[in-house]
Design a protein around this motif. Structure first.
Motif, short mmCIF file in Angstrom:
data_model
loop_
_atom_site.label_atom_id
_atom_site.label_comp_id
_atom_site.label_asym_id
_atom_site.label_seq_id
_atom_site.Cartn_x
_atom_site.Cartn_y
_atom_site.Cartn_z
N PHE A 60 -21.92 8.27 -22.77
CA PHE A 60 -22.59 7.80 -21.55
C PHE A 60 -24.08 7.54 -21.83
O PHE A 60 -24.62 6.48 -21.51
CB PHE A 60 -22.44 8.82 -20.41
N TRP A 64 -26.19 4.14 -21.43
CA TRP A 64 -27.21 4.24 -20.36
C TRP A 64 -28.60 3.92 -20.90
O TRP A 64 -29.43 3.30 -20.22
CB TRP A 64 -27.15 5.66 -19.79
N ARG A 69 -22.08 0.04 -25.29
CA ARG A 69 -21.60 0.44 -23.97
C ARG A 69 -20.12 0.78 -23.93
O ARG A 69 -19.45 0.59 -22.92
CB ARG A 69 -21.94 -0.67 -22.95
N PHE A 72 -18.79 2.74 -20.92
CA PHE A 72 -18.72 2.01 -19.65
C PHE A 72 -17.55 1.03 -19.63
O PHE A 72 -17.07 0.67 -18.56
CB PHE A 72 -20.04 1.27 -19.38
N GLY A 75 -14.54 1.53 -17.51
CA GLY A 75 -14.63 1.31 -16.07
C GLY A 75 -14.98 2.56 -15.28
O GLY A 75 -14.74 2.61 -14.08
N LYS A 76 -15.55 3.56 -15.95
CA LYS A 76 -15.89 4.81 -15.25
C LYS A 76 -17.28 4.72 -14.61
O LYS A 76 -18.16 4.05 -15.13
CB LYS A 76 -15.87 5.99 -16.22
N CYS A 77 -17.43 5.40 -13.47
CA CYS A 77 -18.74 5.50 -12.82
C CYS A 77 -19.11 6.97 -12.79
O CYS A 77 -18.40 7.79 -12.21
CB CYS A 77 -18.69 4.94 -11.40
N VAL A 78 -20.23 7.29 -13.41
CA VAL A 78 -20.59 8.70 -13.55
C VAL A 78 -20.86 9.36 -12.20
O VAL A 78 -20.55 10.53 -12.00
CB VAL A 78 -21.76 8.87 -14.56
N MET A 79 -21.41 8.61 -11.25
CA MET A 79 -21.68 9.20 -9.93
C MET A 79 -20.36 9.49 -9.20
O MET A 79 -20.17 10.57 -8.65
CB MET A 79 -22.55 8.27 -9.08
N SER A 80 -19.42 8.54 -9.23
CA SER A 80 -18.13 8.75 -8.56
C SER A 80 -17.36 9.91 -9.19
O SER A 80 -16.70 10.67 -8.47
CB SER A 80 -17.27 7.49 -8.67
#
Ligand code: HEM
Length: 137
Positions: A60, A64, A69, A72, A75-80
């Motif tokens: 990540f 970032w 990348r 990423f 398709g993952k979102c670290v916040m979700s």
């Protein structure tokens, strides 16, 4: 007259020293979490085997900070990913204190400016995760 000057680093990833430095920060972060009782609550949220986390957080932070990348592309979102964890404010504080310590130890002496910038940016992210957890209905 010709001058030969090295091209300046173009991304925080390059300035930090690439994936090797990022892996060193990540590994130090999880070592601290695993051994210092100050981070016991944070540690307790994680699986016994921190190996997969060492890989994932390194991946990540690599993307970032402007490096490859791969993390990423899944398709993952670290916040979700953190939303269902309902992170409390004091646990988020443990995360950022441990991360600032790790960053400081690895790059604080060679590049205090990027160390501070990285710590500040990650603190914003961790604080956002805590608020999302606190606001869960
Ligand atoms: C706010 C405090 C935080 C807490 C309490 C927390 C906690 C956790 C926990 C419990 C997991 C799952 C671990 C496991 O399965 O063993 C996890 C995964 C992860 N966390 Fe955090 N985290 C925090 C902040 C952050 C921040 C700020 C970042 C990014 C800079 C981050 C990046 C990750 C990554 C990349 C994963 C792995 C996701 C995956 O590969 O599925 N975390 N976190």
């Amino acid at each position: 007259m010709t001058t030969t000057t090295a091209a300046p680093p173009t991304t925080p990833f390059e300035r930090l020293g690439g994936r090797e430095t990022i892996a060193a920060i990540t590994n130090r972060f999880y070592d601290l979490m695993d051994t210092d009782p100050a981070y016991a609550k944070l540690r307790a949220m994680h699986a016994i085997d921190l190996g997969p986390m060492r890989e994932s957080l390194t991946g990540f932070l690599t993307g970032w900070s402007g490096g490859p990348r791969d993390w990423f592309s899944a398709g993952k979102c670290v916040m979700s990913l953190h939303k269902p964890l309902a992170i409390e404010a004091d646990t988020a504080r443990q995360w950022i204190i441990a991360m600032r310590r790790a960053i400081e130890e690895v790059v604080g002496h060679s590049d205090p400016q990027i160390a501070k910038a990285m710590g500040d940016a990650l603190e914003q992210m961790a604080s956002g995760m805590a608020m999302a957890g606190s606001a869960a209905d």
